[in-house]
Design a protein around this motif. Structure first.
Motif, PDB file in Angstrom:
ATOM      1  N   ASP A  10      75.476  -0.003 -44.651  1.00  8.91           N
ATOM      2  CA  ASP A  10      75.821   0.038 -43.240  1.00  8.91           C
ATOM      3  C   ASP A  10      74.667   0.310 -42.782  1.00  8.91           C
ATOM      4  O   ASP A  10      73.963   1.483 -43.038  1.00  8.91           O
ATOM      5  N   LEU A  11      73.814   0.261 -41.290  1.00 11.36           N
ATOM      6  CA  LEU A  11      72.868   0.007 -40.855  1.00 11.36           C
ATOM      7  C   LEU A  11      73.018   0.543 -39.808  1.00 11.36           C
ATOM      8  O   LEU A  11      72.236   0.058 -38.440  1.00 11.36           O
ATOM      9  N   THR A  12      74.134   1.001 -39.247  1.00  9.68           N
ATOM     10  CA  THR A  12      74.909   1.618 -37.657  1.00  9.68           C
ATOM     11  C   THR A  12      73.360   2.840 -36.997  1.00  9.68           C
ATOM     12  O   THR A  12      74.007   3.706 -38.195  1.00  9.68           O
ATOM     13  N   ILE A  13      73.738   3.043 -36.533  1.00 10.17           N
ATOM     14  CA  ILE A  13      72.827   4.516 -36.497  1.00 10.17           C
ATOM     15  C   ILE A  13      73.941   4.927 -35.052  1.00 10.17           C
ATOM     16  O   ILE A  13      73.878   4.644 -34.120  1.00 10.17           O
ATOM     17  N   GLU A  53      74.628  10.239 -31.106  1.00 12.19           N
ATOM     18  CA  GLU A  53      74.123  11.084 -30.913  1.00 12.19           C
ATOM     19  C   GLU A  53      72.717  11.193 -32.003  1.00 12.19           C
ATOM     20  O   GLU A  53      71.844  12.380 -31.946  1.00 12.19           O
ATOM     21  N   HIS A  54      72.504  10.583 -33.049  1.00 15.14           N
ATOM     22  CA  HIS A  54      71.309  10.577 -33.410  1.00 15.14           C
ATOM     23  C   HIS A  54      69.949   9.939 -32.691  1.00 15.14           C
ATOM     24  O   HIS A  54      68.798  10.101 -33.328  1.00 15.14           O
ATOM     25  N   HIS A  55      70.458   9.003 -31.759  1.00 19.25           N
ATOM     26  CA  HIS A  55      69.524   8.945 -30.744  1.00 19.25           C
ATOM     27  C   HIS A  55      68.276   9.726 -29.886  1.00 19.25           C
ATOM     28  O   HIS A  55      68.100  10.610 -29.644  1.00 19.25           O
ATOM     29  N   ARG A  56      67.284   9.084 -30.368  1.00 16.98           N
ATOM     30  CA  ARG A  56      65.931   9.939 -29.749  1.00 16.98           C
ATOM     31  C   ARG A  56      64.955   9.020 -28.829  1.00 16.98           C
ATOM     32  O   ARG A  56      65.256   7.501 -29.152  1.00 16.98           O
ATOM     33  N   GLY A  57      64.238   9.142 -27.796  1.00 15.83           N
ATOM     34  CA  GLY A  57      63.304   7.815 -27.316  1.00 15.83           C
ATOM     35  C   GLY A  57      62.230   7.348 -27.528  1.00 15.83           C
ATOM     36  O   GLY A  57      61.369   7.802 -29.053  1.00 15.83           O
ATOM     37  N   ILE A  58      62.079   6.595 -28.025  1.00 14.66           N
ATOM     38  CA  ILE A  58      61.404   5.604 -28.710  1.00 14.66           C
ATOM     39  C   ILE A  58      60.188   4.871 -28.137  1.00 14.66           C
ATOM     40  O   ILE A  58      60.584   4.219 -26.802  1.00 14.66           O
ATOM     41  N   ALA A  59      58.750   4.243 -28.282  1.00 16.81           N
ATOM     42  CA  ALA A  59      57.899   3.203 -28.087  1.00 16.81           C
ATOM     43  C   ALA A  59      57.639   2.919 -28.771  1.00 16.81           C
ATOM     44  O   ALA A  59      57.157   3.507 -30.310  1.00 16.81           O
ATOM     45  N   ILE A  60      57.458   1.613 -28.814  1.00 11.83           N
ATOM     46  CA  ILE A  60      56.419   0.872 -29.669  1.00 11.83           C
ATOM     47  C   ILE A  60      55.087   0.487 -29.727  1.00 11.83           C
ATOM     48  O   ILE A  60      54.424   0.431 -28.220  1.00 11.83           O
ATOM     49  N   GLY A 110      71.084  -0.421 -30.810  1.00 13.32           N
ATOM     50  CA  GLY A 110      71.081   0.534 -28.969  1.00 13.32           C
ATOM     51  C   GLY A 110      70.035   1.724 -29.056  1.00 13.32           C
ATOM     52  O   GLY A 110      70.679   2.523 -28.366  1.00 13.32           O
ATOM     53  N   LEU A 111      69.645   1.014 -29.538  1.00 10.85           N
ATOM     54  CA  LEU A 111      68.351   2.467 -29.198  1.00 10.85           C
ATOM     55  C   LEU A 111      67.402   2.359 -28.604  1.00 10.85           C
ATOM     56  O   LEU A 111      67.143   1.717 -27.634  1.00 10.85           O
ATOM     57  N   PRO A 112      67.338   3.317 -27.776  1.00 13.16           N
ATOM     58  CA  PRO A 112      66.658   3.968 -26.308  1.00 13.16           C
ATOM     59  C   PRO A 112      64.941   3.289 -26.580  1.00 13.16           C
ATOM     60  O   PRO A 112      64.748   4.206 -26.315  1.00 13.16           O
ATOM     61  N   ILE A 113      64.743   1.680 -26.195  1.00 13.24           N
ATOM     62  CA  ILE A 113      62.924   2.122 -25.915  1.00 13.24           C
ATOM     63  C   ILE A 113      62.383   2.315 -24.648  1.00 13.24           C
ATOM     64  O   ILE A 113      62.780   1.896 -23.795  1.00 13.24           O
TER      65      ILE A 113
END
Length: 360
Positions: free
Chosen positions: A13-16, A19-26, A45-48
């Motif tokens: 399983d690779l779903t995230i 409740e684990h999501h954090r703001g991410i910058a690339i 669905g991660l918040p980039i």
């Protein structure tokens, strides 16, 4: 058999969880970010929050394609954005440590690319910097999260193979290294930037070896400066053994990329689909034959995801899970150092012609 395979699929399983999501910058807008990082994060669905690159035009292109809200002008601007908690750093290896240290100094967490550094001394320094700052450092060794490897590991852990005895990874492909200008001129090539994936996979399946022996070479007239073929053997305290055989200079048009994990009661065999049509690839194949279940001959496992882009969600999933209290990420910095130790042992074996004995 469907019921028997269900826990194997769950282990892949690779779903995230939301409740684990954090703001991410690339940090970096190269080809691998375009074909792997951002597609994987989009599916998850991660918040980039945004992206930065020395080539702003390139960053703007990816921001438009993936609907990212912001293109930063500089790393300073990224680190001034309070909505960013995690930096995914995807730059050339020499540039990675300094960017990571700047991130740690501002309390950010980092997903670094493999290798964690170009040598273990720099790698240890980077791990120490993360620890001192209380930051998470995870390395994007994503092959172990690919469904072919993840399913194989779950099958072995379920006991279907009995006592594991041997692992073989056999890759014979044509790789156009000119796609990475800096890599063509690197004196270290296959082990440091390609077979490091297989060394990490060996460790994920078998643990740490106690001996390693490696030979390597080049094809006459090849363009890359570094080694494009290597053969590595490893032995383990349990008596288990591993063979990693890699050739990037296939000139006969019959590429292959296979793996096989053998045990006292069965085996898993499969193919590494990505390498047969890089970077688009094909799905991995996985088959198991087991006297424990038992199976009636070879039983196919239904692979539904790919190394690129799907497996790239794995290390980020692990990092975010670690931050949420789910336990240490498997490819955290300290673990990635052990994989880099194998790479360095490989080069030492090539240089000396000797078997390298490892102490951990």
């Amino acid at each position: 058999m469907i019921d028997a395979l269900r826990p194997i699929a769950q282990a892949c399983d690779l779903t995230i969880p939301q409740e684990h999501h954090r703001g991410i910058a690339i940090v970096g807008a190269g080809a691998i970010v375009e074909v792997a990082h951002l597609p994987a994060y989009e599916r998850a669905g991660l918040p980039i929050r945004g992206i930065v690159d020395l080539d702003r035009t390139r960053a703007e292109k990816l921001a438009a394609r993936f609907r990212l809200p912001r293109v930063y002008d500089s790393l300073d601007e990224v680190l001034e954005d309070d909505s960013v908690e995690v930096l995914d750093i995807a730059v050339v290896p020499d540039a990675q440590p300094e960017i990571a240290k700047r991130a740690f100094a501002t309390g950010r967490h980092v997903l670094a690319q493999k290798p964690i550094a170009v040598d273990t001394t720099l790698g240890r320094d980077l791990v120490a910097a993360a620890d001192a700052a209380g930051s998470a450092l995870v390395v994007n060794q994503q092959m172990r999260y690919g469904e072919g490897v993840a399913a194989t590991r779950a099958i072995a852990e379920a006991g279907w193979l009995g006592e594991v005895t041997a692992l073989t990874i056999d890759v014979n492909i044509t790789t156009d290294f000119s796609a990475w200008g800096w890599l063509v001129h690197s004196e270290r090539l296959d082990l440091m930037y390609h077979s490091i994936h297989y060394f990490d996979t060996v460790r994920s399946l078998l643990g740490d070896p106690d001996t390693l022996y490696c030979v390597a070479g080049r094809r006459p007239g090849q363009v890359p400066a570094g080694e494009t073929r290597s053969i590595t053997t490893m032995t383990f305290p349990t008596g288990t053994r591993a063979l990693v055989n890699v050739n990037h200079e296939n000139v006969t048009g019959d590429p292959s990329a296979t793996f096989r994990l053998d045990g006292s009661q069965g085996s898993v065999r499969g193919s590494i689909g990505l390498l047969l049509d890089y970077p688009h690839g094909r799905p991995d194949t996985v088959e198991v034959r087991s006297a424990v279940l038992p199976t009636d001959g070879w039983l196919p496992y239904p692979v539904t995801t790919r190394w690129i882009p799907d497996a790239f969600a794995g290390p980020m999933r692990a990092l975010l899970g670690q931050l949420a209290g789910s336990g240490p990420a498997p490819t955290r910095g300290a673990d990635a150092l052990r994989t880099l130790t194998l790479v360095e042992a490989g080069y030492e074996s090539i240089r000396t012609g000797e078997v390298i004995r490892l102490t951990w």
